[in-house]
Design a protein around this motif. Structure first.
Motif, PDB file in Angstrom:
ATOM      1  N   SER A  24      12.155 -31.616  -2.801  1.00  0.00           N
ATOM      2  CA  SER A  24      13.306 -31.296  -3.666  1.00  0.00           C
ATOM      3  C   SER A  24      14.175 -32.502  -3.944  1.00  0.00           C
ATOM      4  N   ARG A  25      13.949 -33.574  -3.224  1.00  0.00           N
ATOM      5  CA  ARG A  25      14.775 -34.768  -3.406  1.00  0.00           C
ATOM      6  C   ARG A  25      14.217 -35.666  -4.508  1.00  0.00           C
ATOM      7  N   CYS A  26      12.879 -36.032  -4.297  1.00  0.00           N
ATOM      8  CA  CYS A  26      12.301 -36.983  -5.257  1.00  0.00           C
ATOM      9  C   CYS A  26      11.327 -36.342  -6.249  1.00  0.00           C
ATOM     10  N   GLY A  27      11.023 -35.053  -5.979  1.00  0.00           N
ATOM     11  CA  GLY A  27      10.138 -34.332  -6.883  1.00  0.00           C
ATOM     12  C   GLY A  27       8.650 -34.633  -6.677  1.00  0.00           C
ATOM     13  N   ASN A  30       6.546 -39.934  -0.218  1.00  0.00           N
ATOM     14  CA  ASN A  30       7.173 -40.826  -1.199  1.00  0.00           C
ATOM     15  C   ASN A  30       8.507 -41.352  -0.706  1.00  0.00           C
ATOM     16  N   CYS A  31       9.464 -40.412  -0.322  1.00  0.00           N
ATOM     17  CA  CYS A  31      10.803 -40.853   0.084  1.00  0.00           C
ATOM     18  C   CYS A  31      11.043 -40.761   1.573  1.00  0.00           C
ATOM     19  N   HIS A  32      10.063 -40.236   2.310  1.00  0.00           N
ATOM     20  CA  HIS A  32      10.100 -40.193   3.769  1.00  0.00           C
ATOM     21  C   HIS A  32      11.220 -39.306   4.306  1.00  0.00           C
ATOM     22  N   VAL A  33      11.669 -38.368   3.529  1.00  0.00           N
ATOM     23  CA  VAL A  33      12.687 -37.421   4.007  1.00  0.00           C
ATOM     24  C   VAL A  33      11.988 -36.278   4.701  1.00  0.00           C
ATOM     25  N   ILE A  56      17.327 -32.834   5.377  1.00  0.00           N
ATOM     26  CA  ILE A  56      16.227 -31.957   5.783  1.00  0.00           C
ATOM     27  C   ILE A  56      15.951 -31.033   4.642  1.00  0.00           C
ATOM     28  N   LYS A  57      14.712 -31.006   4.213  1.00  0.00           N
ATOM     29  CA  LYS A  57      14.328 -30.211   3.035  1.00  0.00           C
ATOM     30  C   LYS A  57      13.357 -29.164   3.446  1.00  0.00           C
ATOM     31  N   ARG A  58      13.606 -28.050   2.890  1.00  0.00           N
ATOM     32  CA  ARG A  58      12.624 -26.980   3.014  1.00  0.00           C
ATOM     33  C   ARG A  58      11.867 -26.907   1.698  1.00  0.00           C
ATOM     34  N   GLY A  59      10.536 -26.895   1.755  1.00  0.00           N
ATOM     35  CA  GLY A  59       9.774 -26.983   0.502  1.00  0.00           C
ATOM     36  C   GLY A  59       8.611 -25.972   0.448  1.00  0.00           C
ATOM     37  N   GLY A  60       7.858 -26.087  -0.643  1.00  0.00           N
ATOM     38  CA  GLY A  60       6.731 -25.174  -0.884  1.00  0.00           C
ATOM     39  C   GLY A  60       6.629 -24.907  -2.375  1.00  0.00           C
ATOM     40  N   CYS A  61       5.456 -24.663  -2.796  1.00  0.00           N
ATOM     41  CA  CYS A  61       5.268 -24.436  -4.220  1.00  0.00           C
ATOM     42  C   CYS A  61       5.578 -23.027  -4.595  1.00  0.00           C
ATOM     43  N   GLY A  62       5.566 -22.156  -3.660  1.00  0.00           N
ATOM     44  CA  GLY A  62       5.875 -20.759  -3.930  1.00  0.00           C
ATOM     45  C   GLY A  62       4.632 -19.970  -4.279  1.00  0.00           C
TER      46      GLY A  62
END
Length: 469
Positions: A426-429, A409-412, A461-467
């Protein structure tokens, strides 16, 4: 023993004691004794503001007269005589002899003499005050206000005479040849007190006179002694009438030559006394020669003396010389002053040039410093831009190397550190599924630098995951 026998025995005893100081006056009933004072300490005489120390005093006279009742009942009668003690002192001394304890049948004259010696102190004050005591006829003296000066001088002369007698009666050492001989063969100089044997002093005076020294130039032989010998001493030393006449003639001539109002007659060589007038007239009292006191020629009336003319010409010449020298000195001072001014101006110019050179050098150094600072600033700016670009390239390369994917979506860039494939930005959800992609090869630095302008800007730089994993 009868009184007469005791009187006779006393007279014999006193004669044996005083010898020449004892003298009978009238048979055996009256005599005088000259009492000498044995001064152990120096005797001081004070007169007005003067103070003199002596070692010898003239004799004190005691006149004694016997009577028939001495020594059985009464003491003898007496008189005291002394020219330098005052009337008051002698009267007080008479009273002390009267009050002396007399023992009957015993002679007392010698005891009186000892009492008189004991009463003499070591100081005598010559005063001009009149005595106010009752006149005692037994006190005899010539002390008065009119002759105190003579008394004072007599005491000094007596002391000098006794010194000389004492000196002559003893052995002395010559200060030149060091021989020890009786003092009577010595001559002691009056002004300084130095003494020499007659042969040594005779040779010294003759040699000195032959060398042209006379008068006040004939000094004592003692080293550093500048006292001149007296004329009577020189006469006593040389004992040569012809030589002494020569000494007197030279001394007189030297004294006359030193006087400004005495000249010598050119005809008879006699001394001529001249006046202080303006004329040059001089008349000799011996040969009656009339001459000019300037040129010593025959007197020239109403004509300028050649000596005066020459003196006037010399004065004029000396005045011209002084004026020329003064003019030269003024010119020399002016030249010296001009030279000093020029040197002072040159120094000021040198100082100004040196100051200008210093200012120019400071300006040049300041310009060079400013230029160096500007160049450094530009280099620093270029280096900072290069560092920022390099940091950006390294960050992009790190992103490629790490396990990251862009958000659809935001290309981050999002880094997956673990868990399931379900990712949440975490930026655009935005939620999406992590796609397993082939890991790209690391880019070369040159390629990154070359394509850095085409790369997509990295915002975060985002670190992500649903957990869920």
């Amino acid at each position: 023993m009868t009184n007469l026998e005791k009187q006779t025995d006393e007279i014999l005893a006193l004669q044996s004691i005083f010898d020449t100081q004892f003298r009978l006056l009238d048979d055996n009933s009256q005599y005088e004794i000259l009492i000498d004072f044995d001064l152990i300490e120096p005797f001081i005489i004070r007169y007005n503001d003067e103070r003199t120390i002596i070692n010898h005093l003239p004799a004190f006279t005691l006149i004694t007269h016997y009577h028939d009742k001495y020594p059985s009942d009464y003491p003898p009668s007496f008189m005291l005589s002394c020219f330098y003690f005052s009337k008051l002192f002698l009267q007080n001394l008479c009273q002390k002899l009267d009050n002396y304890l007399f023992i009957k049948d015993e002679v007392c004259v010698y005891d009186w003499i000892e009492l008189i010696k004991h009463e003499i102190t070591n100081e005598l004050i010559l005063q001009t005050k009149d005595d106010e005591q009752i006149n005692d006829p037994r006190a005899l003296n010539g002390y008065s206000n009119e002759n105190i000066d003579q008394i004072y001088q007599s005491l000094i002369n007596y002391n000098n005479e006794q010194h000389e007698k004492q000196f002559q009666n003893q052995l002395q050492t010559c200060l030149i040849c060091t021989d020890i001989i009786p003092g009577m063969d010595f001559i002691r100089l009056h002004r300084c007190g130095h003494f020499y044997c007659r042969p040594c002093l005779n040779n010294y005076v003759r040699i000195t006179l032959n060398n042209g020294k006379f008068g006040e130039k004939l000094h004592c032989p003692q080293t550093q002694c500048q006292k001149a010998l007296l004329p009577n001493e020189i006469k006593q030393i040389i004992q040569d009438a012809q030589l002494y006449q020569r000494y007197e003639r030279l001394t007189l001539q030297h004294a006359l030559e030193s006087m400004n109002n005495v000249i010598w007659c050119p005809r008879c060589q006699s001394a001529v006394l001249i006046g202080s007038g303006d004329d040059n007239l001089a008349v000799c009292d011996q040969c009656h020669y009339t001459f000019c006191k300037r040129c010593k020629e025959k007197y020239h009336f109403q004509a300028m003396c050649p000596e005066d003319y020459l003196a006037e010409q010399l004065r004029l010449q000396q005045r011209k010389i002084r004026e020329r020298i003064a003019k030269q000195q003024i010119e020399e001072r002016e030249r010296t002053q001009n030279g000093k001014d020029q040197k002072r101006i040159a120094k000021k110019r040198e100082k100004a040039d040196a100051e200008s050179i210093r200012i120019d050098k400071e300006k040049k150094d300041l310009a060079e410093k400013n230029l160096a600072k500007q160049q450094y600033r530009e280099i620093a700016i270029d280096l900072s831009e290069e560092d920022a670009l390099l940091e950006e390239i390294l960050t992009a390369e790190r992103m490629e190397v790490l396990n990251t994917q862009p958000c659809p979506n935001c290309h981050v860039k999002i880094e997956k550190s673990g868990g399931c494939l379900h990712m949440h930005c975490s930026r655009c959800g935005y939620s999406f599924i992590w796609a397993a992609l082939e890991r790209p090869q690391p880019l070369q630095m040159t390629s990154l630098l070359y394509h850095s302008s085409d790369a997509m800007p990295v915002q975060s730089i985002k670190r992500g995951g649903c957990g869920c994993g």
